[in-house]
Design a protein around this motif. Structure first.
Motif, short mmCIF file in Angstrom:
data_model
loop_
_atom_site.label_atom_id
_atom_site.label_comp_id
_atom_site.label_asym_id
_atom_site.label_seq_id
_atom_site.Cartn_x
_atom_site.Cartn_y
_atom_site.Cartn_z
N THR A 132 0.92 -1.29 -0.31
CA THR A 132 -0.06 -0.30 -0.26
C THR A 132 0.66 1.63 -0.47
O THR A 132 1.79 1.03 0.21
N THR A 133 0.20 2.72 -0.57
CA THR A 133 1.28 3.40 -0.95
C THR A 133 1.33 4.36 0.24
O THR A 133 0.04 4.30 1.39
N VAL A 134 2.53 4.37 1.17
CA VAL A 134 3.06 5.48 2.30
C VAL A 134 2.52 6.17 2.85
O VAL A 134 2.83 7.07 1.26
N LEU A 135 1.70 7.25 3.61
CA LEU A 135 1.38 7.98 3.26
C LEU A 135 2.85 9.81 4.58
O LEU A 135 2.76 9.26 5.38
N GLU A 136 2.19 10.69 4.08
CA GLU A 136 3.28 11.35 4.85
C GLU A 136 2.43 12.71 4.90
O GLU A 136 1.36 13.20 4.67
N ALA A 137 2.23 13.36 6.81
CA ALA A 137 1.54 13.75 7.06
C ALA A 137 2.70 14.66 8.51
O ALA A 137 3.42 14.04 8.82
N PRO A 138 2.47 16.53 8.92
CA PRO A 138 3.45 16.11 9.45
C PRO A 138 3.21 16.43 11.24
O PRO A 138 1.61 16.33 11.10
N GLN A 139 3.79 16.33 12.17
CA GLN A 139 3.18 15.95 13.33
C GLN A 139 4.50 16.52 14.57
O GLN A 139 5.55 16.20 14.10
N ASP A 140 3.39 17.71 15.18
CA ASP A 140 4.57 18.56 15.97
C ASP A 140 5.62 18.92 15.16
O ASP A 140 6.56 19.42 15.44
N ASP A 141 5.27 19.40 13.89
CA ASP A 141 6.14 20.35 12.23
C ASP A 141 7.22 19.10 12.14
O ASP A 141 7.91 19.32 11.40
N ARG A 142 6.93 17.99 12.24
CA ARG A 142 8.08 16.99 11.93
C ARG A 142 7.16 16.55 10.98
O ARG A 142 6.18 15.05 11.07
N PRO A 143 7.99 15.66 9.76
CA PRO A 143 7.53 14.76 8.54
C PRO A 143 6.89 13.27 9.13
O PRO A 143 7.98 12.72 9.98
N THR A 144 5.97 12.21 9.22
CA THR A 144 6.01 11.72 9.93
C THR A 144 5.37 10.57 8.96
O THR A 144 4.14 11.28 7.90
N TYR A 145 5.61 9.49 8.75
CA TYR A 145 5.26 8.87 7.93
C TYR A 145 4.84 7.28 8.40
O TYR A 145 4.53 6.60 9.37
N TRP A 146 3.25 6.81 7.46
CA TRP A 146 2.66 6.08 8.21
C TRP A 146 2.20 5.49 7.13
O TRP A 146 1.81 5.68 5.89
N CYS A 147 1.32 3.48 7.15
CA CYS A 147 0.89 2.97 6.47
C CYS A 147 -0.67 2.70 6.56
O CYS A 147 -0.35 2.53 7.50
N PRO A 148 -1.30 2.91 5.72
CA PRO A 148 -2.58 3.09 5.94
C PRO A 148 -3.45 1.63 6.29
O PRO A 148 -4.34 1.52 6.82
N ARG A 149 -2.79 0.70 5.83
CA ARG A 149 -3.38 -0.88 5.33
C ARG A 149 -2.27 -1.59 6.70
O ARG A 149 -3.56 -1.83 7.97
N CYS A 150 -1.37 -1.11 7.02
CA CYS A 150 -0.88 -1.97 8.02
C CYS A 150 -1.16 -1.32 9.39
O CYS A 150 -1.12 -2.16 10.74
N GLN A 151 -1.38 -0.51 9.43
CA GLN A 151 -0.90 0.36 10.65
C GLN A 151 -2.85 1.72 10.95
O GLN A 151 -3.30 2.02 10.02
N SER A 152 -3.50 0.31 12.22
CA SER A 152 -4.67 1.09 12.61
C SER A 152 -4.54 2.28 13.25
O SER A 152 -3.70 2.89 14.03
N GLY A 153 -5.75 3.23 12.87
CA GLY A 153 -5.52 4.88 14.01
C GLY A 153 -6.06 5.67 13.61
O GLY A 153 -6.30 5.98 12.48
N PRO A 154 -6.34 7.07 14.22
CA PRO A 154 -6.49 7.97 13.43
C PRO A 154 -5.13 8.85 12.95
O PRO A 154 -4.12 8.40 13.45
N ALA A 155 -5.62 9.39 11.64
CA ALA A 155 -4.23 10.05 11.16
C ALA A 155 -5.14 11.39 10.27
O ALA A 155 -6.08 11.65 10.22
#
Length: 274
Positions: A241-264
Motif C-alpha cells: 500500500t502507498t505510504v502516506l506522509e503528514a506533519p506531527q509537531d512540525d516533523r514529517p511523519t510516515y505511516w502505512c494506512p493498511r498496516c497501521q490502524s488508528g487516527p491520522a
C-alpha cells in the motif's frame, strides 16, 4: 536531529580520540566560556546520554554538548584539513598530541562541574543505549499520559531517551498503530508498550556500528532499509500500500494506512513527476 544511535557513534569517536590523553589545545568559542582553558587536563571519558554528549575531564569538569538539528563533532589527524564547515561555525576545539576534535554549529555547549551533570540530563527517561535502560520504566512513562498521541510520547525524551523522528515512525509501524493513536488506545497498552520500548531499543542497538546507512528492516539494500520513514508515495515494504506522509509537531511523519490502524490527518504532498 541526530537520533540516539548517531549520538552514540559520535561519543565513541570522541572517546577513542581523546580519552586518556592530556589536552594540548582547548578553545571554546561561545561567549560564556570563551576564557575557559582545559589545556593540560586529561579526558576521562566521553559518554552519550540520550541525545546529549558528556565529555569528562580530570578535575571534575564536564563539557556538555547537544547536536540538535545541525551540530556535529569531527575528528582530524595532525595536519589534516578541517572539513566540517566554515571556521565561523566552529564552537569548540579539543586537541591532543595526535588528534583534534572540532565541534561545528553546536547549539548547546556548556562547561559545568561533573557533580552537576544531573542538572542538564537528570530530566531524561531511561536511555535506550545506556546502562540505565529499563523497558518497563519507559513503558510506564509513556502511559502516564494515555491521551497523548503515541508519536509525540515517543519523542518526549523525558519518557525514554534516544528516539528521534525516524525511529518514531518506524516504531509505530512495528506496533501497527498510527503515530496519532492515543497511547491509552493501543491494544492492551500495558503489554504493548514494553514490547514497543524493547523493539525500539533493539533497532537503535543494531545501528550503532560504523556500517553506513541506518536500517530498521534488516536490509541494507538501497530503498529497503526503512519500513515507512521517507517512503511517502512509495509502496509499503510489507503490504504494498502507498505510504502516506503528514506533519506531527512540525516533523514529517510516515505511516502505512493498511498496516497501521488508528487516527491520522489528511496526508500532505503529492507524488513528484518528471
Amino acid at each position: 536531529m541526530p537520533e540516539g544511535d548517531s549520538v552514540h557513534r559520535a561519543a565513541s569517536r570522541l572517546h577513542s580520540a581523546l580519552a586518556g590523553k592530556p589536552l594540548t589545545l582547548s578553545d571554546l568559542r561561545v561567549p560564556r566560556f570563551a576564557l575557559a582553558d582545559l589545556t593540560g587536563r586529561t579526558t576521562l571519558d566521553v559518554t552519550p546520554r540520550g541525545k546529549h554528549l558528556l565529555a569528562r575531564f580530570e578535575g571534575g569538569l564536564t563539557l556538555h554538548s547537544h547536536l540538535r538539528m545541525d551540530g556535529a563533532w569531527h575528528v582530524f589527524a595532525p595536519g589534516e584539513k578541517w572539513r566540517g564547515g566554515p571556521d565561523y561555525e566552529i564552537r569548540a576545539v579539543l586537541g591532543t598530541a595526535d588528534t583534534t576534535a572540532v565541534g561545528y554549529r553546536l547549539p548547546v555547549l556548556e562547561l559545568l562541574r561533573t557533580a552537576e551533570e544531573e542538572r542538564v540530563v537528570g530530566h531524561l527517561g531511561p536511555d535506550l543505549l545506556g546502562p540505565d535502560w529499563d523497558p518497563a520504566r519507559a513503558a510506564a512513562n509513556l502511559l502516564r499520559d494515555p491521551d497523548r498521541p503515541l508519536g509525540e510520547a515517543l519523542l518526549d525524551q523525558r519518557n525514554l531517551a534516544g528516539i528521534g523522528n525516524i525511529y518514531k515512525s518506524e516504531a509505530c509501524f512495528l506496533v501497527q498503530a498510527t503515530p496519532w493513536t492515543p497511547v491509552g488506545d493501543l491494544p492492551d497498552p500495558e503489554a504493548t508498550l514494553p514490547r514497543l520500548a524493547a523493539a525500539a531499543q533493539r533497532l537503535l542497538a543494531a545501528n550503532i556500528g560504523e556500517h553506513g546507512r541506518r536500517s530498521t528492516t534488516g536490509s541494507r539494500l538501497p530503498g529497503r532499509e526503512l519500513f515507512v520513514y521517507g517512503r511517502a508515495h512509495r509502496p509499503c515494504l510489507r503490504c504494498g500500500t502507498t505510504v502516506l506522509e503528514a506533519p506531527q509537531d512540525d516533523r514529517p511523519t510516515y505511516w502505512c494506512p493498511r498496516c497501521q490502524s488508528g487516527p491520522a490527518p489528511a496526508p500532505t504532498g503529492r507524488r513528484r513527476t518528471g
